[in-house]
Scaffold this motif. Structure first.
Motif, PDB file in Angstrom:
ATOM      1  N   SER A 202      38.283  51.579  34.971  1.00  6.88           N
ATOM      2  CA  SER A 202      39.518  51.008  34.422  1.00  6.88           C
ATOM      3  C   SER A 202      39.238  49.574  33.980  1.00  6.88           C
ATOM      4  O   SER A 202      38.273  48.957  34.427  1.00  6.88           O
ATOM      5  CB  SER A 202      40.621  51.007  35.485  1.00  6.88           C
ATOM      6  OG  SER A 202      40.303  50.061  36.510  1.00  6.88           O
ATOM      7  N   GLU A 204      40.859  47.006  34.784  1.00  8.14           N
ATOM      8  CA  GLU A 204      41.005  46.129  35.946  1.00  8.14           C
ATOM      9  C   GLU A 204      39.718  46.116  36.775  1.00  8.14           C
ATOM     10  O   GLU A 204      39.275  45.061  37.230  1.00  8.14           O
ATOM     11  CB  GLU A 204      42.181  46.595  36.806  1.00  8.14           C
ATOM     12  CG  GLU A 204      42.539  45.606  37.908  1.00  8.14           C
ATOM     13  CD  GLU A 204      43.829  45.986  38.628  1.00  8.14           C
ATOM     14  OE1 GLU A 204      43.917  45.665  39.817  1.00  8.14           O
ATOM     15  OE2 GLU A 204      44.712  46.600  37.996  1.00  8.14           O
ATOM     16  N   GLU A 205      39.115  47.293  36.964  1.00  5.87           N
ATOM     17  CA  GLU A 205      37.860  47.362  37.719  1.00  5.87           C
ATOM     18  C   GLU A 205      36.773  46.544  37.029  1.00  5.87           C
ATOM     19  O   GLU A 205      36.037  45.789  37.668  1.00  5.87           O
ATOM     20  CB  GLU A 205      37.397  48.823  37.836  1.00  5.87           C
ATOM     21  CG  GLU A 205      38.120  49.614  38.906  1.00  5.87           C
ATOM     22  CD  GLU A 205      37.678  51.068  38.953  1.00  5.87           C
ATOM     23  OE1 GLU A 205      37.650  51.628  40.054  1.00  5.87           O
ATOM     24  OE2 GLU A 205      37.364  51.639  37.881  1.00  5.87           O
ATOM     25  N   ASP A 207      37.133  44.080  35.209  1.00  2.00           N
ATOM     26  CA  ASP A 207      37.464  42.662  35.283  1.00  2.00           C
ATOM     27  C   ASP A 207      37.191  42.084  36.671  1.00  2.00           C
ATOM     28  O   ASP A 207      36.595  41.024  36.810  1.00  2.00           O
ATOM     29  CB  ASP A 207      38.937  42.468  34.914  1.00  2.00           C
ATOM     30  CG  ASP A 207      39.197  41.089  34.351  1.00  2.00           C
ATOM     31  OD1 ASP A 207      38.405  40.656  33.484  1.00  2.00           O
ATOM     32  OD2 ASP A 207      40.158  40.438  34.786  1.00  2.00           O
TER      33      ASP A 207
END
Length: 430
Positions: A202, A204-205, A207
């Motif tokens: 994802s 978010e991951e 990041d």
């Protein structure tokens, strides 16, 4: 029964070929007018002419590629003239390079960014290797990191972190030639960890910080992602075929039998009933012929405990090498985090739980996203890189080598400095 929703109108088509040591797979994906990605056709076949990610027989590899693409074209009811190809072998490595220009306190515009990226082209140091990717990861303003888009901001200096992925030139040229000999143009060669990340991780991951472990048949790629970019990668010449070979050797059986045993009955998790449960070495339709397996009963069956023991022994050795690779990239102990397993080797039963215990970090399995048209057989970790190649292509990532100057830089573009700050980047995130 409700009819399936009609396929959206597709206005762009992407073809991808993943040339692995176990199988060659092809996928054709379309992008609809509203941006949805739809799988139009996909296929796979046994790999030939490839060992540990390297072409060892040009003619055999070309035939396998042609065959896989033709099957995908038949499934998609459309043809492709060019494809993106994945590269898992060829000694992949990466580094982060930083380039900075003086701005003088004024407002940053698009021209400044273009000039910065153009200037960065001269500061890629391939050290005699082939550059697969040179992508702007994120920008810095007066030394402050993590700026996604600096346009419109004021600064004394503007910098950029360039992520450079390198490979050995000859093996990559052989991959390209094998595809071209199959009468296909090559749109680009994409490092497997980068393609797999598009399918499995994802935003978010990527990041916050994540490690991606892609277990192929003969090569395992370990990569670390943070701040939205690939910070580092290690290629380990071990894969799931090593488990198959250990089973064949330990039990004195054929490789095909060992592969079936591993896939059908193999597990990385031992249970108390393993000693009592007997596993047939032969397939249901296979006559018992030749030498029975070492330690088998009169029906050529072995205790599941025997199988699990060999699997966990080889997996332990592989996990140890993966752990060393993660540690070398600063991703371990308190500074570690989520590990995502993908590739065909991630399909082994219990492998995520086994590695979670061995690495002491949370581990999950990564597979392609739920794409319309993706067959169930290809919605598995073994096809994540293939799907990721099409997703990567659709994103059209900027490569600084394709950027040209719109006008000559003036004297204010000074102070270019290049430092390899991969360890610094790692320290910042982990």
């Amino acid at each position: 029964m409700a009819s399936a929703a009609p396929l959206p109108r597709v206005n762009r088509v992407f073809g991808a070929v993943n040339i692995g040591s176990f199988r060659v797979s092809a996928m054709i994906m379309g992008q609809s007018e509203d941006g949805e990605m739809v799988v139009l056709g996909s296929s796979h076949r046994k790999s030939e002419g490839i060992k540990r990610g390297y072409v060892t027989d040009m003619r055999a590899a070309t035939l396998a590629i042609r065959n896989a693409v033709e099957k995908a074209e038949a499934n998609a009811n459309t043809s492709v003239s060019s494809v993106w190809i994945g590269c898992a072998g060829a000694g992949l490595s990466s580094k982060i390079a930083s380039v900075e220009i003086a701005i003088g306190g004024r407002r940053i515009d698009e021209d400044d960014i273009e000039h910065l990226l153009f200037a960065a082209r001269d500061h890629i140091q391939p050290d005699g290797r082939m550059v697969l990717h040179a992508q702007p990861a994120h920008y810095t303003l007066d030394g402050a990191h993590g700026i996604a888009n600096p346009t419109g901001l004021h600064a004394e200096s503007l910098g950029v972190d360039i992520h450079v992925t390198l490979a050995e030139g000859a093996p990559v040229k052989n991959l390209i030639e094998a595809v071209q000999s199959a009468h296909l143009d090559v749109e680009g060669v994409v490092a497997s960890p980068l393609a797999a990340a598009y399918a499995c991780l994802s935003g978010e991951e990527r990041d916050l910080g994540v490690a991606l472990v892609e277990i192929g048949a003969q090569v395992t790629n370990v990569s670390v992602h943070a701040g939205g970019m690939l910070l580092g990668l290690r290629s380990i010449p071990i894969g799931s075929n090593d488990i198959t070979d250990a089973l064949a050797s330990s039990l004195g059986i054929r490789r095909s039998q060992a592969e079936r045993l591993k896939c059908v009955s193999g597990s990385a998790i031992a249970t108390p009933s393993d000693h009592r449960e007997m596993i047939p070495v032969n397939a249901p339709d296979e006559e018992i012929s030749g030498q029975p397996a070492r330690g088998s009963d009169e029906h050529n069956r072995i205790p599941r405990a025997e199988l699990v023991s060999v699997v966990t022994d080889r997996l332990g050795a592989m996990t140890s090498e993966i752990g060393k690779g993660l540690k070398a990239m600063g991703f371990s102990g308190a500074s570690g985090g989520q590990v995502v397993l993908t590739g065909g080797g991630a399909e082994l039963h219990g492998v995520a739980e086994f590695m979670q215990g061995a690495l002491g970090m949370p581990v999950r399995t990564g597979k392609p996203p739920a794409l319309r048209g993706l067959p169930e057989a290809h919605a598995t970790p073994g096809f994540a890189t293939l799907a990721g190649l099409c997703l990567y292509a659709s994103e059209e990532p900027v490569d600084i080598r394709s950027i040209g100057p719109s006008y000559q830089p003036t004297k204010r573009y000074t102070g270019l400095g290049l430092i390899n700050r991969v360890m610094q980047a790692v320290k910042e995130y982990f």
